[in-house]
Design a protein around this motif. Structure first.
Motif, short mmCIF file in Angstrom:
data_model
loop_
_atom_site.label_atom_id
_atom_site.label_comp_id
_atom_site.label_asym_id
_atom_site.label_seq_id
_atom_site.Cartn_x
_atom_site.Cartn_y
_atom_site.Cartn_z
N ALA A 55 -57.18 -59.66 16.76
CA ALA A 55 -58.46 -59.96 17.40
C ALA A 55 -59.44 -60.58 16.40
O ALA A 55 -60.30 -61.37 16.78
CB ALA A 55 -59.04 -58.70 18.02
N GLU A 59 -62.22 -63.60 16.97
CA GLU A 59 -63.63 -63.27 16.71
C GLU A 59 -64.22 -64.25 15.70
O GLU A 59 -65.36 -64.67 15.83
CB GLU A 59 -63.75 -61.84 16.19
CG GLU A 59 -63.47 -60.80 17.26
CD GLU A 59 -63.36 -59.39 16.69
OE1 GLU A 59 -63.64 -59.17 15.48
OE2 GLU A 59 -63.00 -58.48 17.46
N THR A 85 -62.67 -58.86 23.18
CA THR A 85 -61.45 -59.66 22.99
C THR A 85 -60.35 -59.17 23.92
O THR A 85 -60.35 -58.02 24.37
CB THR A 85 -60.95 -59.59 21.54
OG1 THR A 85 -60.66 -58.24 21.21
CG2 THR A 85 -61.98 -60.15 20.57
N ALA A 94 -61.93 -64.43 23.46
CA ALA A 94 -63.10 -63.66 23.05
C ALA A 94 -64.28 -64.09 23.89
O ALA A 94 -64.45 -65.28 24.18
CB ALA A 94 -63.40 -63.85 21.57
#
Length: 128
Positions: A55, A59, A85, A94
């Motif tokens: 993730a 991000e 996410t 996201a």
């Protein structure tokens, strides 16, 4: 002994991932950014990518988009509010929200837009 350590260090350096290497295939594909002005200085970003290893990669993509958007609007800073996410079938998404401002905002999760955009360029992460 010293020569062995140097040879070992050189051999292991080839095993380390570069900053732009992510995911199982090592080839991230950035699928685009959707930007939405939510209210005044509050902006939402939806991003998607494949090839992410976690993730954190998606991000970072959203952070790059927020930094570039702040610069486009004539602001120098952004503050992270939240990021949600998800991963489905190899596609990471996201949904991030940031505030943008001309001066350094209060809080711990602030970003300097110019510095962040430059870092994104070095890392091979596209911006808006």
């Amino acid at each position: 002994m010293r020569a062995f350590v140097i040879i070992l260090a050189v051999a292991l350096s080839g095993c380390m991932a570069s900053p732009t290497t992510t995911g199982a295939g090592g080839n991230p594909e950035y699928l685009g950014v959707e930007t939405r002005l939510l209210d005044g200085d509050l902006v939402g970003f939806k991003v998607a990518m494949t090839g992410a290893s976690s993730a954190e990669d998606v991000e970072r993509y959203a952070r790059c988009a927020a930094a570039q958007y702040a610069l486009i609007r004539g602001y120098g800073f952004a503050r992270h509010i939240r990021t949600l996410t998800d991963q489905n079938g190899g596609v990471w998404t996201a949904d991030a929200v940031y505030t943008i401002s001309p001066a350094l905002p209060r809080g711990l999760r602030t970003i300097d837009a110019e510095v962040t955009v430059a870092d994104c360029g070095v890392s091979g992460i596209p911006t808006v």
